[in-house]
Every structure is written in C-alpha cells, then in structure tokens.
Design an enzyme around this catalytic site. Sequence first.
Site: not given
Length: 523
Positions: A294, A328
């Site tokens: 990720e 994020c």
Amino acid sequence: MTTVTKISPFKNEPFTDFTREENKTDMQAALAKVKKELGREYPLYIGAEKIVTEDRTVSINPGNKDEVVGRVSKGTQVLAEQAMQQALQAFESWKKVSPVERAEYLFKAADLMRQRKHEFSAWLVYESGKNWAEADADTAEAIDFMEFYAREMIRLSETSIHQPLTKMEGEDNQITYIPLGVGIVISPFNFPLAIMAGTTVAAIVSGNTVILKPADSTPVIAAKFVELMEEVGLPSGVLNFIPGDGIEVGEYLVEHPKTRFISFTGSREVGCRIYDRASKVHPGQIWLKRVIAEMGGKDGVVVDETADLDAAAAAIVASAFGFQGQKCSAGSRAVIVESVYDEVVAKVTELTKDLRVGLPEENAPVGPVIDQRAMEKILSYIEIGKEEGTLLTGGSRADGNGFYIEPTVFADVDPKARIMQEEIFGPVLALAKAADWKEAIEIYNDTEYGLTGAYFSQDEERIAYALETMHCGNLYINKKCTGALVGVHPFGGFNMSGTDSKAGGYDYLLLFTQAKLTSRKMK
C-alpha cells in the site's frame, strides 16, 4: 489455549466520546501514566532472545522535541539473519498449529488491548503526534483487525465454506489454504499501531512467521505491541522484532532467498524499490516472492453544483487535515464545479482558519508532522504552491516546540500543477475549478494514484456515473474520503497506490496463504 467453538458476529470497536467527562478523565490518567514511562529502553526480539544493542533509535515526541519517548535497539545484517533463521525454525511448528488455536492468540491480544485502550492511545499521542480522537481510532482499528482476522481465519479453515468445486463422481476434491512461510512486515509511521498490528497478525494467524521492521520514527508503539503478543503467550520465533536501517536490515530481508512475502505500507518510492528488489530470484530461492503493498495516494473530493455545500466543505477540511494530512487516504485536493466554486472555497477557508494548532497531549485539533525531514519536505511544497496557486490561509510553520505547520489552503490551482499531482503527506490542500461535473471527474482521475476519492452530489445519474468512472479503490459518496472501517470498507487502491490488497476485507488473508488442491479417488 482455549478452544473457540463458535464465532460471534464481528462488531467494530466503538470510538470513545471524549466530550463525556469520565472518558476525558480516563484519557488524562492514561497520558499521565505513560508519561512516567517515557525514555525507557526496548530490546530486539529474536526467537526467545531479547537483545540490547549499543546502537539505538531515539524516538522523540514530535510535539515536544525535548521529550524522548523511548530508545529502541537497532538491528544489523547479522541480527537480521539470526531473525530469519529463528523465523524459519518457528514456521515448521507454527504452520501445524490449528487455525482455531492461532486465532485464539489474536482474540486474547484484542481483549487485553481493549482493556488498556487509552494507554495504547496515549503512546500514539506522544510518539506519533496524534490527537485523542485520531489515536483512539488507531487503537480501535488495531483491535478490530485482530478480531476480524481471527474470525476470518476460522471461517477459511472450515471445510464447509471452502471454495466450492464442481462435483466429480468417484472423487473427493478439496481446496485448503496453507501458509506461505516467513514474511517481512515493514510498517508505516502514520498508523503505527493499527497497520503495524493488522499486517502482522494477518500473516501470523494465517500460519506464517514474521519479522517486523517498524517505521524508524515510531518504533516504541511497535515494541509495546510485541510486548503484548509475548504476554498472550505467542510462541517464540513466530514474531521477531528488528527495527533498523532500511538498507542494512530492510533491504537485506527483502532480498533474502528464504523470504516468502513482503507486506509493506509506505511511500511510492520505497514501495517501488521493494517491488523491484523482491522480483529478483536469488541463489537458493525456490519461489516467486509475494508483495503486498500500500503505497499512498493523491486523493480528492469532487463537488458539483447540486451538492450540500456545507457538508462538502466540512468533508474537504476533515479529509485534508485529519492527522495533519499524514494519511494515504487524505484528501489533499478538491475539484469544484465553477458555479459553486467561490462559495465552497470560502467555506473551506473559514473552516480551516478555525483549526487550532497545538500539543496532541492537550488534544489540539491539529498537531505536529512526524519529524524534521517531513516538515522540511512539506514546507518546500508550500513554497512551490505559492507559485502554483493563490494562498488563502496558512503557508508557514506554526508556533510550538515541535514540527508544527499551519493548515494550508491554495486555490485556483492548475490540475497539472505539482501540488495537485504529487503526494505531499502534510497539511496542504489544493483547490481546482472545473467547468462542469464531468470535467471535475476527469481532473480527479488525472493522477498516477488511485486510493480514495469522494463525490458530493444530489443527482443520482451523476452519482451512478461517478461510481463507474472515478478510478480508485475506495470511493465515498457524500462523505469524506478518510476513515475506512475494518470489515465495512476493505481498504486498498489502484495504480501507484499499491496492490489493492483490501485490508480489513474478506479476501485479505488469502494473500498470506496458498491454495492446495487435493484429489482422492474413492473406492
């Protein structure tokens, strides 16, 4: 271990309401307790050994640079190899432990963390600079991950729910999910408990053994988690804890021929390097390594003229400045239809100006960024923004003995500008204007990332179009683009946001297993 005979329905850990006086008092007590423990030393965990090294990572409070949170021993290449050998040895027995028994360790750890929830959150406040609500959500998510993955492992282990196969007369055919081997978990600073714990226990409950390398800036909270897993009796060697240099320790383990998989959360730059290094087959390596990554995003909120503009403005600000934009999933850009652009920009600006910057310990809405390096990078992007857009508020360092930056908003930014295209990972928001709602979606899609997005509209046909065309792993309609819940919003993104692993989802554990088909001819 106690045998689990029945799985109760999974329910997300509730967030704490800090407006209630008793909760506020409990959190203050936890902060006071943890404050007395600051400055401790923490060892490496390699097999059954706790190893103290001369070289240590000194973790400081980003909100108060004079305060040492802890000193954590640093690994070396020699110690990394030792950890690998211990993990390999432990795997031979751990893979044979029943899924139900493996899950029970997670249930017990989740229960203990729930009992000490405010204490874990207090460590997050001091080490990562989260305010009370952000820290509480991080701890709640860690608890959720442990319970969710424990239940999911039991579900996957039950023969009745295995992948249905076409029946063949005279044969007994089954698929089972078996563990991969030794995995390297490289965890981030921004969710130093939830993501670190979640990625670690997902691998462990699936029957793998783990070498955990936490983020350099938040190793203490990882050490506290490792202590917790030791307390619940997790066998030695199943979880090995080895903070250290990204090249000497991290890259050595990524390239190691006995490494079976790497679970990484962090920047695009580091993620791509890991992907490249993991792709090489080294002497003695008999598999292709699996990478679960990720790697961030350049997420955004799209607003059309039919939207509830107050709700949209509030969501833009919450998405951009929660935990100082160090997520994020953070909505670091917003694209607004021209006819309501000025009105939304005014609302966003006023809400941003109302945000107070201060000590996380005192529960300020906006705290520090993680460290000096991050602060310098973010301030450099702010200077770029001053050339690329109109500065509406913020734009400088904020007062305080820490890494404080004013929440910053730029308007009238070209969609191709750097602050609209590059991940800043800080409290900086770029606003762009679109001629209409379709162009707004096109601007949103014009990025190399694809993690989260939000669309505000009251028009069902437009919403249907957005649902189909906005290219991201997690799309939210008429709500902010942060705050995914385990089991509710499986999380992961497209393109340079990573491998779309969908953490907290019902197929996540499959990434840590391999499917084995057995076919037996019946008499």
